[in-house]
Design a protein around this motif. Structure first.
Motif, mmCIF file in Angstrom:
data_model
loop_
_atom_site.group_PDB
_atom_site.id
_atom_site.type_symbol
_atom_site.label_atom_id
_atom_site.label_comp_id
_atom_site.label_asym_id
_atom_site.label_seq_id
_atom_site.Cartn_x
_atom_site.Cartn_y
_atom_site.Cartn_z
ATOM 1 N N THR A 71 0.856 -1.190 0.000
ATOM 2 C CA THR A 71 0.000 0.000 0.000
ATOM 3 C C THR A 71 0.887 1.234 0.000
ATOM 4 O O THR A 71 1.991 1.190 0.547
ATOM 5 C CB THR A 71 -0.938 0.064 1.221
ATOM 6 N N PRO A 72 0.467 2.273 -0.604
ATOM 7 C CA PRO A 72 -0.778 2.454 -1.339
ATOM 8 C C PRO A 72 -0.683 1.858 -2.738
ATOM 9 O O PRO A 72 0.405 1.675 -3.265
ATOM 10 C CB PRO A 72 -0.912 3.970 -1.425
ATOM 11 N N ALA A 73 -1.831 1.574 -3.298
ATOM 12 C CA ALA A 73 -1.879 1.168 -4.698
ATOM 13 C C ALA A 73 -1.828 2.446 -5.525
ATOM 14 O O ALA A 73 -2.689 3.309 -5.393
ATOM 15 C CB ALA A 73 -3.168 0.410 -4.986
ATOM 16 N N VAL A 74 -0.789 2.587 -6.329
ATOM 17 C CA VAL A 74 -0.659 3.750 -7.208
ATOM 18 C C VAL A 74 -1.055 3.294 -8.600
ATOM 19 O O VAL A 74 -0.419 2.415 -9.185
ATOM 20 C CB VAL A 74 0.775 4.315 -7.188
ATOM 21 N N ILE A 75 -2.139 3.876 -9.098
ATOM 22 C CA ILE A 75 -2.730 3.442 -10.359
ATOM 23 C C ILE A 75 -2.692 4.587 -11.353
ATOM 24 O O ILE A 75 -3.178 5.684 -11.057
ATOM 25 C CB ILE A 75 -4.177 2.961 -10.130
ATOM 26 N N LEU A 76 -2.126 4.321 -12.527
ATOM 27 C CA LEU A 76 -2.036 5.339 -13.566
ATOM 28 C C LEU A 76 -3.337 5.390 -14.354
ATOM 29 O O LEU A 76 -3.907 4.351 -14.701
ATOM 30 C CB LEU A 76 -0.872 5.049 -14.501
#
Length: 109
Positions: A71-76
């Motif tokens: 964590t955190p999930a970093v989403i593009l």
């Protein structure tokens, strides 16, 4: 309580606030300031952080660092200027790491 953030240029992210997400405007910021904001969000209660592909292109090292953490999930996400394909490539890479093979094209590509 975990929260969700969206980072990027205003035109790309302003609509997310209507969904209850916290938006962080990153118009014309330096790569250093963008990386600092990402770090600050990651160290607080944000478990998911969406970053526009254009902003992520400025801070690839910071994005890669958080990709290795649970964590955190970093989403593009694509921005207003369109999809560069980086978001899809990042998801594909994550799936390959989790599953052990390319589930879309097999191991040939």
């Amino acid at each position: 309580m975990s929260k969700i953030a969206v980072m990027g240029d205003w035109d790309s992210i302003y609509g997310f606030s209507a969904l209850g997400l916290d938006t962080f405007r990153m118009d014309d910021v330096s790569a250093e300031d963008a990386a600092k904001t990402l770090k600050r969000l990651a160290e607080s209660d944000y478990t998911v952080i969406y970053v526009t592909e254009a902003l992520a292109a400025k801070i690839p090292e910071a994005i890669e660092h958080y990709r290795t953490l649970p964590t955190p999930a970093v989403i593009l996400i694509p921005g207003i200027s369109g999809n560069t394909g980086e978001g899809l490539a990042a998801v594909k890479k994550s799936v390959e790491q989790a599953v052990g093979s390319d589930i879309i094209f097999g191991n040939d590509n």
